[in-house]
Design a protein around this motif. Structure first.
Motif, PDB file in Angstrom:
ATOM      1  N   GLY A 144      -3.411   5.901  -3.647  1.00 32.85           N
ATOM      2  CA  GLY A 144      -4.468   5.632  -4.563  1.00 32.85           C
ATOM      3  C   GLY A 144      -5.446   4.874  -3.577  1.00 32.85           C
ATOM      4  N   CYS A 145      -5.080   3.727  -2.798  1.00 36.26           N
ATOM      5  CA  CYS A 145      -6.250   2.751  -2.431  1.00 36.26           C
ATOM      6  C   CYS A 145      -6.038   2.878  -0.868  1.00 36.26           C
ATOM      7  CB  CYS A 145      -6.100   1.453  -2.726  1.00 36.26           C
ATOM      8  SG  CYS A 145      -4.563   0.715  -2.287  1.00 36.26           S
ATOM      9  N   GLY A 146      -5.295   3.624  -0.219  1.00 34.36           N
ATOM     10  CA  GLY A 146      -4.957   3.810   1.372  1.00 34.36           C
ATOM     11  C   GLY A 146      -4.389   2.243   1.820  1.00 34.36           C
ATOM     12  N   THR A 147      -4.048   1.484   1.053  1.00 33.66           N
ATOM     13  CA  THR A 147      -3.256   0.048   1.850  1.00 33.66           C
ATOM     14  C   THR A 147      -2.129   0.797   2.357  1.00 33.66           C
ATOM     15  OG1 THR A 147      -4.036  -1.033  -0.080  1.00 33.66           O
ATOM     16  CG2 THR A 147      -2.127  -1.846   1.059  1.00 33.66           C
ATOM     17  N   GLU A 148      -1.740   0.143   3.596  1.00 35.27           N
ATOM     18  CA  GLU A 148      -0.477   0.414   4.318  1.00 35.27           C
ATOM     19  C   GLU A 148       0.491  -0.379   3.801  1.00 35.27           C
ATOM     20  OE1 GLU A 148       0.315   0.630   8.943  1.00 35.27           O
ATOM     21  OE2 GLU A 148      -1.799   1.109   8.505  1.00 35.27           O
ATOM     22  N   PHE A 149       1.872   0.271   3.745  1.00 36.01           N
ATOM     23  CA  PHE A 149       2.953  -0.533   3.218  1.00 36.01           C
ATOM     24  C   PHE A 149       3.736  -0.895   4.576  1.00 36.01           C
ATOM     25  CE2 PHE A 149       2.730   2.396  -0.585  1.00 36.01           C
ATOM     26  CZ  PHE A 149       1.865   1.491  -1.522  1.00 36.01           C
ATOM     27  N   LYS A 150       4.466  -2.014   4.615  1.00 31.98           N
ATOM     28  CA  LYS A 150       5.146  -2.181   5.637  1.00 31.98           C
ATOM     29  C   LYS A 150       6.731  -2.174   5.641  1.00 31.98           C
ATOM     30  CE  LYS A 150       1.605  -5.533   6.974  1.00 31.98           C
ATOM     31  NZ  LYS A 150       1.403  -6.931   7.519  1.00 31.98           N
ATOM     32  N   LYS A 176      15.716   6.687 -12.928  1.00 35.72           N
ATOM     33  CA  LYS A 176      15.955   7.445 -11.971  1.00 35.72           C
ATOM     34  C   LYS A 176      14.590   7.491 -11.033  1.00 35.72           C
ATOM     35  CE  LYS A 176      16.734  12.208 -11.563  1.00 35.72           C
ATOM     36  NZ  LYS A 176      17.625  13.069 -12.021  1.00 35.72           N
ATOM     37  N   PHE A 177      13.461   7.486 -11.793  1.00 34.60           N
ATOM     38  CA  PHE A 177      12.114   7.915 -11.564  1.00 34.60           C
ATOM     39  C   PHE A 177      11.688   6.595 -10.700  1.00 34.60           C
ATOM     40  CE2 PHE A 177       7.509   6.800 -11.772  1.00 34.60           C
ATOM     41  CZ  PHE A 177       7.105   7.966 -11.314  1.00 34.60           C
ATOM     42  N   TRP A 178      11.931   5.330 -11.357  1.00 39.02           N
ATOM     43  CA  TRP A 178      11.578   4.108 -10.646  1.00 39.02           C
ATOM     44  C   TRP A 178      12.473   3.665  -9.530  1.00 39.02           C
ATOM     45  CZ3 TRP A 178       6.807   2.673 -10.668  1.00 39.02           C
ATOM     46  CH2 TRP A 178       6.225   2.856 -11.640  1.00 39.02           C
ATOM     47  N   ALA A 179      13.510   4.618  -9.584  1.00 42.84           N
ATOM     48  CA  ALA A 179      14.416   4.332  -8.332  1.00 42.84           C
ATOM     49  C   ALA A 179      13.655   4.947  -6.827  1.00 42.84           C
ATOM     50  CB  ALA A 179      15.957   4.674  -8.558  1.00 42.84           C
ATOM     51  N   SER A 180      12.987   5.826  -7.322  1.00 46.08           N
ATOM     52  CA  SER A 180      12.296   6.835  -6.120  1.00 46.08           C
ATOM     53  C   SER A 180      11.047   6.465  -6.049  1.00 46.08           C
ATOM     54  CB  SER A 180      12.787   8.292  -6.325  1.00 46.08           C
ATOM     55  OG  SER A 180      12.141   8.764  -7.619  1.00 46.08           O
ATOM     56  N   HIS A 181      10.396   5.581  -6.786  1.00 45.73           N
ATOM     57  CA  HIS A 181       8.793   5.317  -6.734  1.00 45.73           C
ATOM     58  C   HIS A 181       8.714   3.712  -6.821  1.00 45.73           C
ATOM     59  CE1 HIS A 181       8.825   9.706  -8.246  1.00 45.73           C
ATOM     60  NE2 HIS A 181       7.738   9.563  -7.505  1.00 45.73           N
ATOM     61  N   SER A 182       7.412   3.545  -6.506  1.00 41.93           N
ATOM     62  CA  SER A 182       7.167   2.165  -6.853  1.00 41.93           C
ATOM     63  C   SER A 182       5.629   2.236  -6.818  1.00 41.93           C
ATOM     64  CB  SER A 182       7.412   1.265  -5.580  1.00 41.93           C
ATOM     65  OG  SER A 182       6.845   1.510  -4.352  1.00 41.93           O
ATOM     66  N   SER A 183       5.098   1.056  -7.595  1.00 41.31           N
ATOM     67  CA  SER A 183       3.665   0.899  -7.786  1.00 41.31           C
ATOM     68  C   SER A 183       3.125  -0.071  -6.674  1.00 41.31           C
ATOM     69  CB  SER A 183       3.298   0.209  -9.128  1.00 41.31           C
ATOM     70  OG  SER A 183       3.755  -0.730  -9.324  1.00 41.31           O
ATOM     71  N   CYS A 184       1.916   0.368  -6.458  1.00 39.71           N
ATOM     72  CA  CYS A 184       0.976  -0.565  -5.329  1.00 39.71           C
ATOM     73  C   CYS A 184       0.632  -1.801  -5.462  1.00 39.71           C
ATOM     74  CB  CYS A 184      -0.245   0.272  -4.913  1.00 39.71           C
ATOM     75  SG  CYS A 184      -1.261  -0.450  -3.752  1.00 39.71           S
ATOM     76  N   PRO A 185       0.951  -2.821  -4.934  1.00 39.84           N
ATOM     77  CA  PRO A 185       0.784  -4.305  -5.451  1.00 39.84           C
ATOM     78  C   PRO A 185      -1.080  -4.505  -5.386  1.00 39.84           C
ATOM     79  CG  PRO A 185       1.667  -4.091  -3.017  1.00 39.84           C
ATOM     80  CD  PRO A 185       1.586  -2.616  -3.654  1.00 39.84           C
ATOM     81  N   HIS A 186      -1.672  -3.526  -4.840  1.00 45.26           N
ATOM     82  CA  HIS A 186      -3.236  -3.760  -4.872  1.00 45.26           C
ATOM     83  C   HIS A 186      -3.754  -2.889  -6.180  1.00 45.26           C
ATOM     84  CE1 HIS A 186      -2.834  -5.869  -1.268  1.00 45.26           C
ATOM     85  NE2 HIS A 186      -2.238  -4.942  -0.688  1.00 45.26           N
ATOM     86  N   CYS A 187      -3.385  -1.719  -6.341  1.00 50.37           N
ATOM     87  CA  CYS A 187      -4.218  -0.840  -7.194  1.00 50.37           C
ATOM     88  C   CYS A 187      -3.322  -0.271  -8.349  1.00 50.37           C
ATOM     89  CB  CYS A 187      -4.889   0.063  -6.590  1.00 50.37           C
ATOM     90  SG  CYS A 187      -3.736   1.452  -5.875  1.00 50.37           S
ATOM     91  N   GLN A 188      -1.876  -0.526  -8.325  1.00 46.38           N
ATOM     92  CA  GLN A 188      -1.052  -0.033  -9.326  1.00 46.38           C
ATOM     93  C   GLN A 188      -0.648   1.366  -9.349  1.00 46.38           C
ATOM     94  OE1 GLN A 188       0.918  -2.671 -10.384  1.00 46.38           O
ATOM     95  NE2 GLN A 188      -0.731  -4.007  -9.364  1.00 46.38           N
ATOM     96  N   SER A 189      -1.353   2.072  -8.489  1.00 43.20           N
ATOM     97  CA  SER A 189      -0.948   3.630  -8.255  1.00 43.20           C
ATOM     98  C   SER A 189       0.569   3.630  -7.789  1.00 43.20           C
ATOM     99  CB  SER A 189      -1.618   4.112  -7.187  1.00 43.20           C
ATOM    100  OG  SER A 189      -3.169   3.996  -7.536  1.00 43.20           O
ATOM    101  N   VAL A 190       1.077   4.686  -8.608  1.00 40.95           N
ATOM    102  CA  VAL A 190       2.602   5.075  -8.292  1.00 40.95           C
ATOM    103  C   VAL A 190       2.604   6.150  -7.057  1.00 40.95           C
ATOM    104  CG1 VAL A 190       4.324   5.980  -9.351  1.00 40.95           C
ATOM    105  CG2 VAL A 190       2.944   4.813 -10.719  1.00 40.95           C
ATOM    106  N   ASN A 191       3.506   5.573  -6.261  1.00 38.01           N
ATOM    107  CA  ASN A 191       3.759   6.147  -4.806  1.00 38.01           C
ATOM    108  C   ASN A 191       5.302   6.273  -4.763  1.00 38.01           C
ATOM    109  OD1 ASN A 191       0.993   6.003  -3.347  1.00 38.01           O
ATOM    110  ND2 ASN A 191       1.415   3.944  -4.190  1.00 38.01           N
ATOM    111  N   ALA A 192       5.577   7.195  -3.885  1.00 36.54           N
ATOM    112  CA  ALA A 192       7.079   7.465  -3.658  1.00 36.54           C
ATOM    113  C   ALA A 192       7.446   6.291  -2.901  1.00 36.54           C
ATOM    114  CB  ALA A 192       7.327   8.850  -2.658  1.00 36.54           C
ATOM    115  N   ARG A 193       8.616   6.039  -2.902  1.00 36.40           N
ATOM    116  CA  ARG A 193       9.212   4.804  -2.427  1.00 36.40           C
ATOM    117  C   ARG A 193       9.299   4.863  -0.783  1.00 36.40           C
ATOM    118  NH1 ARG A 193      11.104  -0.032  -4.573  1.00 36.40           N
ATOM    119  NH2 ARG A 193      11.498   1.139  -6.799  1.00 36.40           N
ATOM    120  N   GLY A 194       9.070   5.974  -0.618  1.00 40.06           N
ATOM    121  CA  GLY A 194       9.139   5.653   1.079  1.00 40.06           C
ATOM    122  C   GLY A 194       7.995   6.191   1.714  1.00 40.06           C
TER     123      GLY A 194
END
Length: 133
Positions: free
Chosen positions: A127-133, A103-121
């Motif tokens: 963590g690093c400020g990378t903009e998601f597309k 359930k946690f990983w369904a609503s979160h993902s890790s950043c491909p650059h720094c591996q910080s966990v962020n809300a999926r949306g």
């Protein structure tokens, strides 16, 4: 006074497992994300309040039990065991642990650059400020 073992209190366990998972992801965050969180703490008007937000304050007995369930989950990848090898509390707890983790990983993902966990949306990495597309 009535005592209930942490391993048998499934209602409390289901409340504490998500807090435990959140805490674990915070501990595994990138150094940049940890630095940003520390800077937010320093700049806060009431820094003590930030300690309580999202902390969960998990009782020690539940921390130990959830850690045991996590250990069982990890060794299940390399060691074959059946439900007969587990106690009823371990089987129920392990199922609950896996459900809450999914359930946690369904609503979160890790950043491909720094591996910080962020809300999926999220539109950018916390963590690093990378903009998601």
């Amino acid at each position: 006074m009535h005592f209930i073992e942490a391993s048998r209190d499934l209602a409390a366990l289901s409340r504490f497992i998500p807090a435990f998972i959140e805490s674990a992801t915070r501990q595994a965050e990138s150094p940049l994300a940890a630095r940003r969180r520390a800077l937010r703490q320093q700049a806060a008007i009431n820094p003590v309040r930030l300690d309580f937000i999202g902390n969960g304050r998990i009782p020690h007995a539940f921390e130990l039990w959830i850690s045991h369930l996590g250990w069982l989950d990890r060794i299940a990848a390399g060691v074959q065991f059946t439900l007969d090898d587990l106690t009823a509390e371990e089987a129920r707890g392990l199922a609950l642990f896996r459900y809450e983790r999914e359930k946690f990983w369904a609503s979160h993902s890790s950043c491909p650059h720094c591996q910080s966990v962020n809300a999926r949306g999220a539109s950018f990495c916390g963590g690093c400020g990378t903009e998601f597309k």
